[in-house]
Write a protein that holds these residues in place. Structure first.
Motif, PDB file in Angstrom:
ATOM      1  N   VAL A  13       0.855  -1.179   0.000  1.00 31.22           N
ATOM      2  CA  VAL A  13       0.000   0.000   0.000  1.00 31.22           C
ATOM      3  C   VAL A  13       0.895   1.234   0.000  1.00 31.22           C
ATOM      4  N   LEU A  14       0.674   2.139  -0.952  1.00 33.52           N
ATOM      5  CA  LEU A  14       1.436   3.371  -1.029  1.00 33.52           C
ATOM      6  C   LEU A  14       0.483   4.560  -0.961  1.00 33.52           C
ATOM      7  N   ILE A  15       0.755   5.466  -0.029  1.00 33.71           N
ATOM      8  CA  ILE A  15       0.016   6.719   0.060  1.00 33.71           C
ATOM      9  C   ILE A  15       0.966   7.799  -0.447  1.00 33.71           C
ATOM     10  N   ALA A  16       0.649   8.385  -1.579  1.00 35.33           N
ATOM     11  CA  ALA A  16       1.555   9.334  -2.214  1.00 35.33           C
ATOM     12  C   ALA A  16       1.021  10.752  -2.109  1.00 35.33           C
ATOM     13  N   GLY A  17       1.937  11.678  -1.819  1.00 30.32           N
ATOM     14  CA  GLY A  17       1.552  13.075  -1.705  1.00 30.32           C
ATOM     15  C   GLY A  17       2.179  13.932  -2.779  1.00 30.32           C
ATOM     16  N   GLY A  18       1.428  14.949  -3.221  1.00 33.41           N
ATOM     17  CA  GLY A  18       1.927  15.858  -4.239  1.00 33.41           C
ATOM     18  C   GLY A  18       1.822  17.311  -3.796  1.00 33.41           C
ATOM     19  N   ARG A  19       1.923  18.211  -4.754  1.00 29.04           N
ATOM     20  CA  ARG A  19       1.889  19.639  -4.488  1.00 29.04           C
ATOM     21  C   ARG A  19       0.603  20.068  -3.768  1.00 29.04           C
ATOM     22  N   GLY A  20      -0.459  19.299  -3.985  1.00 28.73           N
ATOM     23  CA  GLY A  20      -1.737  19.632  -3.374  1.00 28.73           C
ATOM     24  C   GLY A  20      -1.732  19.603  -1.863  1.00 28.73           C
ATOM     25  N   LEU A  21      -0.697  19.024  -1.275  1.00 29.57           N
ATOM     26  CA  LEU A  21      -0.590  19.019   0.183  1.00 29.57           C
ATOM     27  C   LEU A  21      -0.266  20.409   0.719  1.00 29.57           C
ATOM     28  N   GLY A  22       0.232  21.280  -0.136  1.00 28.53           N
ATOM     29  CA  GLY A  22       0.439  22.667   0.234  1.00 28.53           C
ATOM     30  C   GLY A  22       1.758  23.018   0.874  1.00 28.53           C
ATOM     31  N   LYS A  23       2.289  22.135   1.702  1.00 27.66           N
ATOM     32  CA  LYS A  23       3.544  22.383   2.408  1.00 27.66           C
ATOM     33  C   LYS A  23       4.086  21.065   2.941  1.00 27.66           C
ATOM     34  N   ALA A  24       5.325  21.103   3.406  1.00 29.64           N
ATOM     35  CA  ALA A  24       5.965  19.875   3.896  1.00 29.64           C
ATOM     36  C   ALA A  24       5.171  19.244   5.031  1.00 29.64           C
ATOM     37  N   GLU A  25       4.588  20.088   5.887  1.00 32.31           N
ATOM     38  CA  GLU A  25       3.819  19.560   7.018  1.00 32.31           C
ATOM     39  C   GLU A  25       2.579  18.794   6.569  1.00 32.31           C
ATOM     40  N   GLY A  26       2.169  19.035   5.329  1.00 33.27           N
ATOM     41  CA  GLY A  26       1.018  18.316   4.797  1.00 33.27           C
ATOM     42  C   GLY A  26       1.232  16.820   4.738  1.00 33.27           C
ATOM     43  N   PHE A  27       2.508  16.408   4.702  1.00 30.28           N
ATOM     44  CA  PHE A  27       2.798  14.974   4.647  1.00 30.28           C
ATOM     45  C   PHE A  27       2.422  14.262   5.948  1.00 30.28           C
ATOM     46  N   GLU A  28       2.162  15.031   7.000  1.00 30.72           N
ATOM     47  CA  GLU A  28       1.694  14.400   8.236  1.00 30.72           C
ATOM     48  C   GLU A  28       0.353  13.702   8.000  1.00 30.72           C
ATOM     49  N   LEU A  29      -0.459  14.254   7.095  1.00 28.22           N
ATOM     50  CA  LEU A  29      -1.750  13.645   6.774  1.00 28.22           C
ATOM     51  C   LEU A  29      -1.575  12.278   6.109  1.00 28.22           C
ATOM     52  N   VAL A  30      -0.691  12.227   5.100  1.00 27.65           N
ATOM     53  CA  VAL A  30      -0.522  10.957   4.386  1.00 27.65           C
ATOM     54  C   VAL A  30       0.251   9.945   5.236  1.00 27.65           C
ATOM     55  N   GLU A  31       1.129  10.423   6.085  1.00 27.24           N
ATOM     56  CA  GLU A  31       1.844   9.514   6.988  1.00 27.24           C
ATOM     57  C   GLU A  31       0.877   8.882   7.984  1.00 27.24           C
ATOM     58  N   ALA A  32      -0.074   9.676   8.468  1.00 27.49           N
ATOM     59  CA  ALA A  32      -1.073   9.139   9.398  1.00 27.49           C
ATOM     60  C   ALA A  32      -1.956   8.113   8.702  1.00 27.49           C
ATOM     61  N   LEU A  33      -2.287   8.377   7.439  1.00 23.39           N
ATOM     62  CA  LEU A  33      -3.112   7.431   6.683  1.00 23.39           C
ATOM     63  C   LEU A  33      -2.360   6.128   6.445  1.00 23.39           C
ATOM     64  N   ALA A  34      -1.077   6.227   6.073  1.00 19.93           N
ATOM     65  CA  ALA A  34      -0.268   5.025   5.858  1.00 19.93           C
ATOM     66  C   ALA A  34      -0.155   4.222   7.154  1.00 19.93           C
ATOM     67  N   LYS A  35       0.000   4.922   8.274  1.00 17.13           N
ATOM     68  CA  LYS A  35       0.089   4.244   9.570  1.00 17.13           C
ATOM     69  C   LYS A  35      -1.214   3.533   9.901  1.00 17.13           C
ATOM     70  N   ALA A  36      -2.336   4.142   9.525  1.00 15.75           N
ATOM     71  CA  ALA A  36      -3.632   3.522   9.776  1.00 15.75           C
ATOM     72  C   ALA A  36      -3.795   2.224   8.992  1.00 15.75           C
ATOM     73  N   PHE A  37      -3.307   2.214   7.758  1.00 13.97           N
ATOM     74  CA  PHE A  37      -3.353   0.981   6.965  1.00 13.97           C
ATOM     75  C   PHE A  37      -2.496  -0.096   7.618  1.00 13.97           C
TER      76      PHE A  37
END
Length: 327
Positions: A206-230
Motif C-alpha cells: 500500500v502506497l500513500i503518495a503526496g503531491g503539491r496539493g498538500l500545500g507544504k511539507a507539514e502536509g505529509f503528516e496527513l498521508v503519513e497518518a493514513l499510511a500508519k492507519a493501513f
C-alpha cells in the motif's frame, strides 16, 4: 559470443535487488542464446567470497571480482571493459538505477557500443537480443536491435523479475584492473543509497503518495497518518515536485526520475498525474486519487477518483480505516 555480463551492485553486505533481477534476466536470455550469464562485482575487502558467489543462486555461472571503490562509475567501467575485452561477452546488462545508467553510458562510450536505456523487456530473436523501450510518454514501444559487437542494455527500475533458479554459488574469478586516469579523479566520501529517510516504497503493498496539493511539507503528516492507519506493508511516497521542494526525501520519489512501483493499492493525494509521474506508478493494481481539480489528468487512469479537499477527506479516511481495523 552469446555470453552476457551483468553488473551486480552491492551495499552493506547485500546485492542490490534490481541487480539480482538483471542477473535472473541475464540467465534466462543467455540460456535462449546458448550461452552463459556472468556477473561482475567491484569492491574492497568487504566483498567476500560468500557475497560475490551469491549471484549464482540467481543464474550466474561465474562472477568476476575486481578491487575498487563500489559506488563510483569509472572504476566499474574500467573493470567491465577489461572483462568484456578479455572474454568476448556479447552483451552487458544492468538493472535500473542511477549508477547503472552512468556505468552503462560510460561503457558504451568506451567500447563504441550501442546502448538501450529504460528497457522494460528483452527477448532473444535470431541468435541476438532485442530490447523494448517505452517512448512517447509510454504510449508506444520502440524495439532496439544492436549492430555493434557489444550491446548494452539498461533496464528500468523493477523491470526484471528476481528469480532464484541457479545451481548454487557462482565460480569466482579475481580480475586485476589497471585504473584509468579518470577513475582516480573521484573519491567516495559517503554512500547515499537512501538520500534521506529509510523508505522502502518498491516493496510496499500500500502506497500513500503526496503531491503539491498538500500545500507544504507539514502536509505529509496527513498521508503519513493514513499510511500508519493501513499498517502492515504500507509506506509514503512523493512526486518529484515535492522532493525538489525539499518536502520529502528522494528515496520516496516515484516517476520517470524516481522509482517505479507496483503496489496493490496506490492512493494519490494532491497529485495532478503528469506523464512523468504516471510512468512510475501505472502498474499499481488499484489506483485511488483525491484532488480538488476535477480535470486533473490522474483521474483518467484512476480506478476511483474523489474530487474534493484532501485536507478534509484524508483525515476522515484515516479515521474510517482505524475504526474498521478496531482502532
Amino acid at each position: 559470443m552469446a555470453n552476457i555480463l551483468v553488473y551486480a551492485l552491492h551495499y552493506e553486505g547485500a546485492i542490490n535487488k534490481n541487480s539480482l533481477g538483471a542477473v535472473s534476466e541475464g540467465a534466462r536470455l543467455a540460456s535462449e542464446l546458448g550461452g552463459e550469464c556472468h556477473a561482475i562485482v567491484v569492491g574492497g575487502d568487504d566483498l567476500t567470497d560468500e557475497l560475490a558467489g551469491s549471484v549464482g543462486a540467481y543464474g550466474a555461472t561465474k562472477v568476476y571480482r575486481a578491487k575498487g571503490p563500489e559506488g563510483l562509475a569509472q572504476p566499474v567501467v574500467d573493470a567491465m571493459a577489461k572483462v568484456i575485452a578479455d572474454n568476448g561477452h556479447g552483451y552487458a546488462l544492468f538493472g535500473g538505477g542511477l549508477l547503472g545508467f552512468e556505468v552503462g553510458a560510460g561503457l558504451a562510450a568506451r567500447l563504441g557500443a550501442g546502448v538501450a536505456m529504460e528497457v522494460t523487456a528483452v527477448r532473444a530473436e535470431g541468435g541476438k537480443l532485442v530490447a523494448e523501450r517505452p517512448i512517447l510518454g509510454d504510449s508506444a514501444i520502440s524495439e532496439i536491435n544492436f549492430r555493434s559487437d557489444v550491446g548494452i542494455i539498461i533496464g528500468r527500475l523493477n523491470a526484471f523479475e528476481t528469480t532464484e533458479g541457479g545451481s548454487g554459488a557462482a565460480a569466482i574469478e579475481d580480475v586485476d584492473v589497471e585504473p584509468s586516469p579518470q577513475a582516480q579523479q573521484a573519491t567516495m566520501v559517503q554512500r547515499g543509497e537512501q538520500r534521506g529517510a529509510d523508505v522502502d516504497i518498491e516493496g510496499a503493498d500500500v502506497l500513500i503518495a503526496g503531491g503539491r496539493g498538500l500545500g507544504k511539507a507539514e502536509g505529509f503528516e496527513l498521508v503519513e497518518a493514513l499510511a500508519k492507519a493501513f499498517g502492515g506493508n504500507s509506506a509514503v511516497a512523493a512526486t518529484r515536485a515535492v522532493v525538489d521542494a525539499g518536502w520529502y526525501p528522494y528515496a520516496a520519489q516515484i516517476g520517470q526520475t524516481g522509482k517505479t512501483v507496483a503496489p496493490k493499492l496506490y492512493l494519490a493525494a494532491g497529485i495532478s498525474g503528469a506523464i512523468q509521474h504516471k510512468v512510475g506508478m501505472q502498474s499499481a493494481e488499484n489506483i485511488v486519487a483525491i484532488n480538488k481539480d476535477a480535470n486533473a489528468p490522474i483521474f483518467e487512469f484512476s480506478d476511483l477518483g474523489i474530487v474534493g479537499d484532501l485536507n478534509k477527506i484524508v483525515p476522515k479516511l484515516t479515521e474510517a480505516i482505524k475504526a474498521k481495523k478496531g482502532g
